[in-house]
Design a protein around this motif. Structure first.
Motif, PDB file in Angstrom:
ATOM      1  N   PRO A   2       0.785  -1.234   0.000  1.00 51.05           N
ATOM      2  CA  PRO A   2       0.000   0.000   0.000  1.00 51.05           C
ATOM      3  C   PRO A   2       0.818   1.286   0.000  1.00 51.05           C
ATOM      4  CG  PRO A   2      -0.021  -1.014   2.162  1.00 51.05           C
ATOM      5  CD  PRO A   2       0.647  -1.981   1.247  1.00 51.05           C
ATOM      6  N   GLU A   3       2.063   1.211   0.420  1.00 51.18           N
ATOM      7  CA  GLU A   3       2.887   2.426   0.529  1.00 51.18           C
ATOM      8  C   GLU A   3       3.886   2.479  -0.605  1.00 51.18           C
ATOM      9  OE1 GLU A   3       3.120   1.877   5.366  1.00 51.18           O
ATOM     10  OE2 GLU A   3       4.072   0.559   3.904  1.00 51.18           O
ATOM     11  N   LYS A   4       3.876   3.584  -1.368  1.00 55.68           N
ATOM     12  CA  LYS A   4       4.895   3.764  -2.405  1.00 55.68           C
ATOM     13  C   LYS A   4       6.197   4.247  -1.793  1.00 55.68           C
ATOM     14  CE  LYS A   4       2.336   4.509  -6.656  1.00 55.68           C
ATOM     15  NZ  LYS A   4       2.919   3.283  -7.198  1.00 55.68           N
ATOM     16  N   LEU A   5       6.074   5.031  -0.710  1.00 59.85           N
ATOM     17  CA  LEU A   5       7.247   5.616  -0.077  1.00 59.85           C
ATOM     18  C   LEU A   5       7.086   5.543   1.435  1.00 59.85           C
ATOM     19  CD1 LEU A   5       9.873   7.350  -0.049  1.00 59.85           C
ATOM     20  CD2 LEU A   5       8.365   9.367  -0.167  1.00 59.85           C
ATOM     21  N   LEU A   6       8.157   5.121   2.103  1.00 59.87           N
ATOM     22  CA  LEU A   6       8.195   5.133   3.552  1.00 59.87           C
ATOM     23  C   LEU A   6       9.477   5.829   3.966  1.00 59.87           C
ATOM     24  CD1 LEU A   6       6.902   4.209   6.215  1.00 59.87           C
ATOM     25  CD2 LEU A   6       8.260   2.121   6.061  1.00 59.87           C
ATOM     26  N   SER A   7       9.324   6.936   4.670  1.00 57.96           N
ATOM     27  CA  SER A   7      10.481   7.710   5.101  1.00 57.96           C
ATOM     28  C   SER A   7      10.583   7.649   6.617  1.00 57.96           C
ATOM     29  CB  SER A   7      10.350   9.166   4.631  1.00 57.96           C
ATOM     30  OG  SER A   7      11.491   9.914   5.000  1.00 57.96           O
ATOM     31  N   VAL A   8      11.746   7.232   7.109  1.00 58.18           N
ATOM     32  CA  VAL A   8      11.960   7.143   8.556  1.00 58.18           C
ATOM     33  C   VAL A   8      13.335   7.716   8.876  1.00 58.18           C
ATOM     34  CG1 VAL A   8      10.537   5.066   8.730  1.00 58.18           C
ATOM     35  CG2 VAL A   8      13.015   4.831   8.481  1.00 58.18           C
ATOM     36  N   PHE A   9      13.550   8.007  10.157  1.00 59.90           N
ATOM     37  CA  PHE A   9      14.862   8.458  10.596  1.00 59.90           C
ATOM     38  C   PHE A   9      15.693   7.265  11.033  1.00 59.90           C
ATOM     39  CE2 PHE A   9      14.636  12.930  10.186  1.00 59.90           C
ATOM     40  CZ  PHE A   9      13.314  13.305  10.424  1.00 59.90           C
ATOM     41  N   LYS A  10      16.999   7.422  10.904  1.00 61.62           N
ATOM     42  CA  LYS A  10      17.933   6.404  11.352  1.00 61.62           C
ATOM     43  C   LYS A  10      17.651   6.037  12.795  1.00 61.62           C
ATOM     44  CE  LYS A  10      22.895   5.857  12.214  1.00 61.62           C
ATOM     45  NZ  LYS A  10      24.227   6.532  12.094  1.00 61.62           N
ATOM     46  N   GLY A  11      17.603   4.729  13.077  1.00 60.44           N
ATOM     47  CA  GLY A  11      17.343   4.262  14.425  1.00 60.44           C
ATOM     48  C   GLY A  11      15.877   4.009  14.729  1.00 60.44           C
ATOM     49  N   ALA A  12      15.000   4.468  13.845  1.00 62.19           N
ATOM     50  CA  ALA A  12      13.564   4.255  14.059  1.00 62.19           C
ATOM     51  C   ALA A  12      13.168   2.869  13.562  1.00 62.19           C
ATOM     52  CB  ALA A  12      12.769   5.320  13.323  1.00 62.19           C
ATOM     53  N   PRO A  13      12.068   2.325  14.094  1.00 61.84           N
ATOM     54  CA  PRO A  13      11.594   1.028  13.578  1.00 61.84           C
ATOM     55  C   PRO A  13      10.984   1.190  12.197  1.00 61.84           C
ATOM     56  CG  PRO A  13      10.054   1.900  15.194  1.00 61.84           C
ATOM     57  CD  PRO A  13      11.228   2.827  15.193  1.00 61.84           C
ATOM     58  N   VAL A  14      11.077   0.082  11.446  1.00 62.21           N
ATOM     59  CA  VAL A  14      10.558   0.067  10.081  1.00 62.21           C
ATOM     60  C   VAL A  14       9.584  -1.087   9.927  1.00 62.21           C
ATOM     61  CG1 VAL A  14      11.144  -0.370   7.666  1.00 62.21           C
ATOM     62  CG2 VAL A  14      12.619   1.086   9.063  1.00 62.21           C
ATOM     63  N   GLU A  15       8.469  -0.807   9.247  1.00 62.07           N
ATOM     64  CA  GLU A  15       7.549  -1.875   8.876  1.00 62.07           C
ATOM     65  C   GLU A  15       7.042  -1.596   7.469  1.00 62.07           C
ATOM     66  OE1 GLU A  15       3.411  -2.433  10.474  1.00 62.07           O
ATOM     67  OE2 GLU A  15       4.223  -4.383  11.102  1.00 62.07           O
ATOM     68  N   LEU A  16       7.402  -2.461   6.552  1.00 60.06           N
ATOM     69  CA  LEU A  16       6.940  -2.366   5.173  1.00 60.06           C
ATOM     70  C   LEU A  16       5.800  -3.357   5.014  1.00 60.06           C
ATOM     71  CD1 LEU A  16      10.424  -2.311   3.454  1.00 60.06           C
ATOM     72  CD2 LEU A  16       8.919  -0.370   3.814  1.00 60.06           C
ATOM     73  N   LYS A  17       4.652  -2.849   4.597  1.00 57.34           N
ATOM     74  CA  LYS A  17       3.462  -3.688   4.566  1.00 57.34           C
ATOM     75  C   LYS A  17       3.303  -4.444   3.256  1.00 57.34           C
ATOM     76  CE  LYS A  17       0.609  -1.219   7.930  1.00 57.34           C
ATOM     77  NZ  LYS A  17       1.750  -0.589   8.586  1.00 57.34           N
ATOM     78  N   CYS A  18       2.804  -5.676   3.388  1.00 57.11           N
ATOM     79  CA  CYS A  18       2.527  -6.518   2.231  1.00 57.11           C
ATOM     80  C   CYS A  18       1.312  -7.380   2.550  1.00 57.11           C
ATOM     81  CB  CYS A  18       3.725  -7.403   1.901  1.00 57.11           C
ATOM     82  SG  CYS A  18       3.395  -8.648   0.627  1.00 57.11           S
ATOM     83  N   ASN A  19       0.328  -7.324   1.681  1.00 63.59           N
ATOM     84  CA  ASN A  19      -0.830  -8.206   1.783  1.00 63.59           C
ATOM     85  C   ASN A  19      -0.949  -8.997   0.488  1.00 63.59           C
ATOM     86  OD1 ASN A  19      -1.641  -5.749   3.700  1.00 63.59           O
ATOM     87  ND2 ASN A  19      -2.669  -7.616   4.364  1.00 63.59           N
ATOM     88  N   TYR A  20      -1.445 -10.199   0.593  1.00 61.12           N
ATOM     89  CA  TYR A  20      -1.519 -11.040  -0.592  1.00 61.12           C
ATOM     90  C   TYR A  20      -2.894 -11.677  -0.716  1.00 61.12           C
ATOM     91  CZ  TYR A  20      -0.971 -15.018   2.558  1.00 61.12           C
ATOM     92  OH  TYR A  20      -1.151 -15.950   3.553  1.00 61.12           O
ATOM     93  N   SER A  21      -3.156 -12.127  -1.927  1.00 56.55           N
ATOM     94  CA  SER A  21      -4.366 -12.870  -2.224  1.00 56.55           C
ATOM     95  C   SER A  21      -3.965 -14.122  -2.979  1.00 56.55           C
ATOM     96  CB  SER A  21      -5.320 -12.012  -3.064  1.00 56.55           C
ATOM     97  OG  SER A  21      -6.423 -12.761  -3.495  1.00 56.55           O
ATOM     98  N   TYR A  22      -4.297 -15.276  -2.404  1.00 59.17           N
ATOM     99  CA  TYR A  22      -3.938 -16.545  -3.046  1.00 59.17           C
ATOM    100  C   TYR A  22      -4.790 -17.636  -2.448  1.00 59.17           C
ATOM    101  CZ  TYR A  22      -1.096 -20.313  -4.964  1.00 59.17           C
ATOM    102  OH  TYR A  22      -0.670 -21.416  -5.644  1.00 59.17           O
ATOM    103  N   SER A  23      -5.343 -18.474  -3.276  1.00 63.01           N
ATOM    104  CA  SER A  23      -6.290 -19.484  -2.797  1.00 63.01           C
ATOM    105  C   SER A  23      -5.623 -20.717  -2.218  1.00 63.01           C
ATOM    106  CB  SER A  23      -7.218 -19.900  -3.942  1.00 63.01           C
ATOM    107  OG  SER A  23      -6.456 -20.388  -5.027  1.00 63.01           O
ATOM    108  N   GLY A  24      -4.367 -20.946  -2.560  1.00 68.86           N
ATOM    109  CA  GLY A  24      -3.695 -22.151  -2.089  1.00 68.86           C
ATOM    110  C   GLY A  24      -2.730 -21.856  -0.963  1.00 68.86           C
TER     111      GLY A  24
END
Lengths: 113, 111
Positions: B7-29
């Protein structure tokens, strides 16, 4: 360390012209992929080979695109005729059979004028 | 249909901060999930895969089948983490190992 080789790195062509890209995968990798990456988007699979056989070309625009891997080693992707919308990075990747780990080349950037 | 959403094209954080890059998927198996990374002027490369359950360069990702997510996390961001990150999905057990990519998130770590 072995790497996937691609050429040319850059190609500028006029619409309606033919263009070809070449890929040499890592030795021993049975699976070869061609992806297209339009600016701002993720790579989109065009064609996947297992040795010399095509196993997936469902997203390949077959009216103008063709791909071959005649001896199950290197591969060529051709576009004829090129259209403005074909401007993109064309990525080749290879992997050992049965793994999802792909090794990518540096890509061939195509600009169609 | 198989689909990967970042969902995020850009994530900007400062050095030392926590990072979470989001990913959701759709798959039947039963999917196999990956994170790929592309540093500036380098080729796209595998960062980690969910079945290995290992930490690479301080990054971890847990597959949450209930939420169909595979978020990438790092507790303390470093400037050298700045790169384009792609989440990818492959169906398990098939012969093709077709890999579907998300649209990517550009991580910018500010000093």
């Amino acid at each position: 360390e072995a790497e996937v080789a691609q050429s040319p790195r850059y190609k500028i062509t006029e619409k309606s012209q033919a263009v070809a890209f070449w890929c040499d995968p890592i030795s021993g990798h049975a699976t070869l992929y061609w992806y297209r990456q339009i600016l701002g988007q993720g790579p989109e699979l065009l064609v996947q080979f297992q040795d010399e056989s095509v196993v997936d070309d469902s997203q390949l625009p077959k009216d103008r695109f063709s791909a071959e891997r005649l001896k199950g080693v290197d591969s060529t992707l051709k576009i004829q005729p090129a259209e403005l919308g074909d401007s993109a990075m064309y990525l080749c990747a290879s992997s050992p059979f049965g793994t999802g780990e792909l090794f990518f080349g540096e890509g061939s950037r195509l600009t169609v004028l | 249909a198989q689909r990967v959403t970042q969902p995020e094209k850009l994530l900007s954080v400062f050095k030392g901060a926590p990072v979470e890059l989001k990913c959701n998927y759709s798959y039947s198996g039963s999917p196999e999930l990956f994170w790929y990374v592309q540093y500036s002027r380098q080729r796209l490369q595998l960062l980690l895969r969910h079945i290995s359950r290992e930490s690479i360069k301080g990054f971890t990702a847990d597959l949450n089948k209930g939420e169909t997510s595979f978020h990438l996390k790092k507790p303390f961001a470093q400037e050298e983490d700045s790169a384009m990150y792609y989440c990818a999905l492959s169906g398990r057990g098939g012969a093709t190992n077709k890999l579907i990519f998300g649209t990517g998130t550009l991580l910018a770590v500010q000093p």
